[in-house]
Write an enzyme that holds these catalytic residues in place. Structure first.
Site, PDB file in Angstrom:
ATOM      1  N   ARG A 111       0.777  -1.239   0.000  1.00 10.43           N
ATOM      2  CA  ARG A 111       0.000   0.000   0.000  1.00 10.43           C
ATOM      3  C   ARG A 111       0.805   1.283   0.000  1.00 10.43           C
ATOM      4  O   ARG A 111       0.267   2.346  -0.294  1.00 10.43           O
ATOM      5  CB  ARG A 111      -0.980  -0.018   1.183  1.00 10.43           C
ATOM      6  N   TYR A 135      -2.921 -17.720  13.807  1.00  7.69           N
ATOM      7  CA  TYR A 135      -4.100 -17.273  13.048  1.00  7.69           C
ATOM      8  C   TYR A 135      -5.200 -18.330  13.056  1.00  7.69           C
ATOM      9  O   TYR A 135      -6.386 -18.015  13.188  1.00  7.69           O
ATOM     10  CB  TYR A 135      -3.714 -16.921  11.602  1.00  7.69           C
TER      11      TYR A 135
HETATM   12  O1  CP3 Z   1       6.829  -8.328   1.630  1.00  9.08           O
HETATM   13  C1  CP3 Z   1       6.221  -8.256   0.542  1.00  9.08           C
HETATM   14  O2  CP3 Z   1       6.225  -7.231  -0.178  1.00  9.08           O
HETATM   15  C2  CP3 Z   1       5.510  -9.495   0.023  1.00  9.08           C
HETATM   16  C3  CP3 Z   1       4.170  -9.594   0.365  1.00  9.08           C
HETATM   17  C4  CP3 Z   1       3.696 -10.083   1.715  1.00  9.08           C
HETATM   18  C5  CP3 Z   1       2.351  -9.878   2.094  1.00  9.08           C
HETATM   19  N1  CP3 Z   1       2.127 -10.541   3.261  1.00  9.08           N
HETATM   20  C6  CP3 Z   1       1.364  -9.113   1.312  1.00  9.08           C
HETATM   21  C7  CP3 Z   1       0.230  -8.507   2.033  1.00  9.08           C
HETATM   22  C8  CP3 Z   1       4.295 -10.829   2.732  1.00  9.08           C
HETATM   23  C9  CP3 Z   1       5.744 -11.294   2.845  1.00  9.08           C
HETATM   24  C10 CP3 Z   1       3.298 -11.123   3.685  1.00  9.08           C
HETATM   25  C11 CP3 Z   1       3.520 -11.964   4.864  1.00  9.08           C
HETATM   26  C12 CP3 Z   1       2.600 -11.855   6.000  1.00  9.08           C
HETATM   27  N2  CP3 Z   1       1.233 -11.789   5.995  1.00  9.08           N
HETATM   28  C13 CP3 Z   1       3.014 -11.921   7.353  1.00  9.08           C
HETATM   29  C14 CP3 Z   1       4.448 -12.069   7.774  1.00  9.08           C
HETATM   30  C15 CP3 Z   1       5.151 -10.779   7.634  1.00  9.08           C
HETATM   31  C16 CP3 Z   1       4.929  -9.824   8.753  1.00  9.08           C
HETATM   32  O3  CP3 Z   1       4.425  -8.733   8.461  1.00  9.08           O
HETATM   33  O4  CP3 Z   1       5.263 -10.158   9.891  1.00  9.08           O
HETATM   34  C17 CP3 Z   1       1.879 -11.834   8.153  1.00  9.08           C
HETATM   35  C18 CP3 Z   1       1.859 -11.832   9.651  1.00  9.08           C
HETATM   36  C19 CP3 Z   1       0.752 -11.765   7.291  1.00  9.08           C
HETATM   37  C20 CP3 Z   1      -0.686 -11.700   7.661  1.00  9.08           C
HETATM   38  C21 CP3 Z   1      -1.298 -10.462   7.106  1.00  9.08           C
HETATM   39  N3  CP3 Z   1      -1.724 -10.356   5.809  1.00  9.08           N
HETATM   40  C22 CP3 Z   1      -1.459  -9.194   7.719  1.00  9.08           C
HETATM   41  C23 CP3 Z   1      -1.126  -8.878   9.150  1.00  9.08           C
HETATM   42  C24 CP3 Z   1      -1.994  -8.320   6.752  1.00  9.08           C
HETATM   43  C25 CP3 Z   1      -2.261  -6.832   6.874  1.00  9.08           C
HETATM   44  C26 CP3 Z   1      -3.700  -6.529   7.082  1.00  9.08           C
HETATM   45  C27 CP3 Z   1      -3.970  -5.065   6.751  1.00  9.08           C
HETATM   46  O5  CP3 Z   1      -4.811  -4.805   5.852  1.00  9.08           O
HETATM   47  O6  CP3 Z   1      -3.364  -4.183   7.389  1.00  9.08           O
HETATM   48  C28 CP3 Z   1      -2.145  -9.069   5.565  1.00  9.08           C
HETATM   49  C29 CP3 Z   1      -2.648  -8.554   4.278  1.00  9.08           C
HETATM   50  C30 CP3 Z   1      -1.571  -8.232   3.327  1.00  9.08           C
HETATM   51  N4  CP3 Z   1      -0.582  -9.109   2.951  1.00  9.08           N
HETATM   52  C31 CP3 Z   1      -1.403  -7.019   2.618  1.00  9.08           C
HETATM   53  C32 CP3 Z   1      -0.283  -7.187   1.794  1.00  9.08           C
HETATM   54  C33 CP3 Z   1       0.285  -6.201   0.801  1.00  9.08           C
HETATM   55  C34 CP3 Z   1      -2.316  -5.815   2.696  1.00  9.08           C
HETATM   56  C35 CP3 Z   1      -3.562  -6.113   1.907  1.00  9.08           C
HETATM   57  C36 CP3 Z   1      -3.932  -5.036   0.926  1.00  9.08           C
HETATM   58  O7  CP3 Z   1      -3.076  -4.403   0.293  1.00  9.08           O
HETATM   59  O8  CP3 Z   1      -5.148  -4.850   0.749  1.00  9.08           O
END
Ligand code: CP3
Length: 378
Positions: free
Chosen positions: A56, A176
């Site tokens: 984002r 989760y």
């Molecule tokens: O790093 C990168 O650029 C690759 C993409 C990536 C995503 N998730 C894309 C994503 C990676 C490596 C992850 C891993 C992930 N997902 C983790 C481990 C990394 C960390 O942050 O500790 C965890 C805990 C998750 C679970 C998860 N998925 C969370 C906490 C969220 C955020 C929720 C939010 O909206 O704030 C996601 C969704 C997510 N995964 C987004 C992205 C870009 C945001 C969704 C969006 O853009 O609408």
């Protein structure tokens, strides 16, 4: 022997698998600064990439994601490829990280879950009893054809820039599943872990099997390193980590030893040594522990990754510059250093601030190893 006197490898007559054609040693990325650092070899400059570099903070990401659900985007190779490439183009980072999510393999084997914007993964029916193990079958490449396709396309597009594959570690995935969504205290997860160690072990075993298969798909399609995210394992004391979590993470990491393995979690200052012992080549460090201290805790034979506070890029440029140089200096204590943030890029981050970080890291410390040019300005 062939006519020119070279010895033919015994596998030469076998049909070429993606693994054979794009093994780490022959890939154009093999000699990149990032992979050299992972192998603890000398580097032309400190390599840098950012956790959550795709996402984002980038206007081009927000445009592309308009009207697409996160999990649908993760299953659409054209979107995955474009989103993964965006930060590489914009920042000139030394590695791409595959755009996906840690819950994608769970969804792929049939777990009913969604990623809710602004919240994170939400699981329809949380994991409670031994009967729930049946909802976690092994993952096969047929579950995730879109991953194989997207990784293959990306590796061709990326050329000499390495692609990092990734997965969630068993503890973080279990959190989760058991909580049903994001959690601050992981109370239900710990209640299961301490209250029913047998079921806990069976759950982590299933998750380790899924995770290792998910990483294998990415490696076989051409990913040249992997990062195992145990984001929330910092909630545990070291002794419990060693007994109840580490063996499962170690099994995953041992199964992907053909590429460099990065292992990272948040708030893991007390676990750094044991996370390295789980089998990582590179230990990721959050911003709470200076890299010099982290290196002493981790011990020899590992590279380190990190660890600029992701909130620091909101500070004035001269402060960012000073902190980047401080991090580079701390990183000199390590056998090798991969520069990164101490956790993911925050959504409100100014992309230009990250671009400056990349430029500063690539400029390095020069001959300076004391206070550095930053001291004059800052
Ligand atoms: O790093 C990168 O650029 C690759 C993409 C990536 C995503 N998730 C894309 C994503 C990676 C490596 C992850 C891993 C992930 N997902 C983790 C481990 C990394 C960390 O942050 O500790 C965890 C805990 C998750 C679970 C998860 N998925 C969370 C906490 C969220 C955020 C929720 C939010 O909206 O704030 C996601 C969704 C997510 N995964 C987004 C992205 C870009 C945001 C969704 C969006 O853009 O609408």
């Amino acid at each position: 022997m062939t006519p020119d006197g070279t010895t033919t490898l015994p596998t030469a007559d076998l049909p070429a698998s993606p693994q054979a054609t794009r093994s780490p040693a022959t890939s154009p990325a093999a000699d990149s600064a990032f992979l050299r650092a992972c192998r603890r070899e000398p580097v032309p400059h400190t390599p840098v990439w950012f956790m959550r570099q795709a996402g984002r903070a980038l206007p081009e990401y927000r445009r592309l994601r308009e009207g697409n659900q996160m999990l649908d985007a993760c299953a659409t190779p054209e979107l995955v490829t474009e989103i993964t490439l965006q930060p590489v183009r914009r920042y000139g980072v030394d590695a791409a990280i595959f755009f996906s999510d840690i819950v994608v393999p769970l969804k792929a084997v049939g777990v009913d879950l969604d990623i809710v914007p602004g919240v994170g993964p939400v699981v329809a029916q949380p994991f409670r009893t031994a009967a729930d193990l049946d909802r976690l079958p092994a993952l096969t490449p047929e579950h995730v054809p879109y991953i194989t396709e997207a990784v293959g396309d990306l590796v061709r597009e990326l050329g000499a820039t390495p692609l990092i594959g990734f997965a969630g570690a068993p503890f973080t995935l279990a959190s989760y599943l058991v909580e049903g969504g994001p959690s601050k205290n992981h109370a239900a997860t710990k209640a299961l872990m301490y209250g029913d160690p047998e079921l806990w072990s069976a759950l982590l075993d299933r998750l380790a099997t899924i995770t290792q298969a998910f990483l294998r798909v990415q490696i076989d399609a051409g990913a040249s390193a992997v990062q195992l995210f145990d984001s929330w394992v910092g909630a545990l004391p070291a002794a419990d980590y060693r007994e109840l979590v580490q063996p499962h993470s170690a099994r995953v990491l041992a199964a992907v030893a053909d590429v460099p393995r990065i292992h990272f979690g948040v708030g893991t200052g007390e676990l750094l040594h044991d996370m390295g012992k789980a089998g990582a080549d590179v230990v990721g460090v959050d911003w709470r522990v200076p890299l010099g201290d982290a290196v002493r805790r981790i011990g020899p034979g590992k590279a380190v990754q990190g660890n600029l506070d992701p909130t620091l890029v909101f500070a004035p440029p001269e402060v960012v510059a000073r902190k980047v140089r401080e991090t580079l200096r701390e990183g000199q204590a390590a056998e090798a250093h991969v520069f990164n943030l101490g956790h993911g890029v925050l959504p409100d981050t100014d992309p230009d601030a990250l671009l400056r970080v990349v430029e500063l890291v690539h400029a390095g410390l020069g001959t300076d190893s004391g206070e550095g040019p930053g001291a004059e300005h800052g």
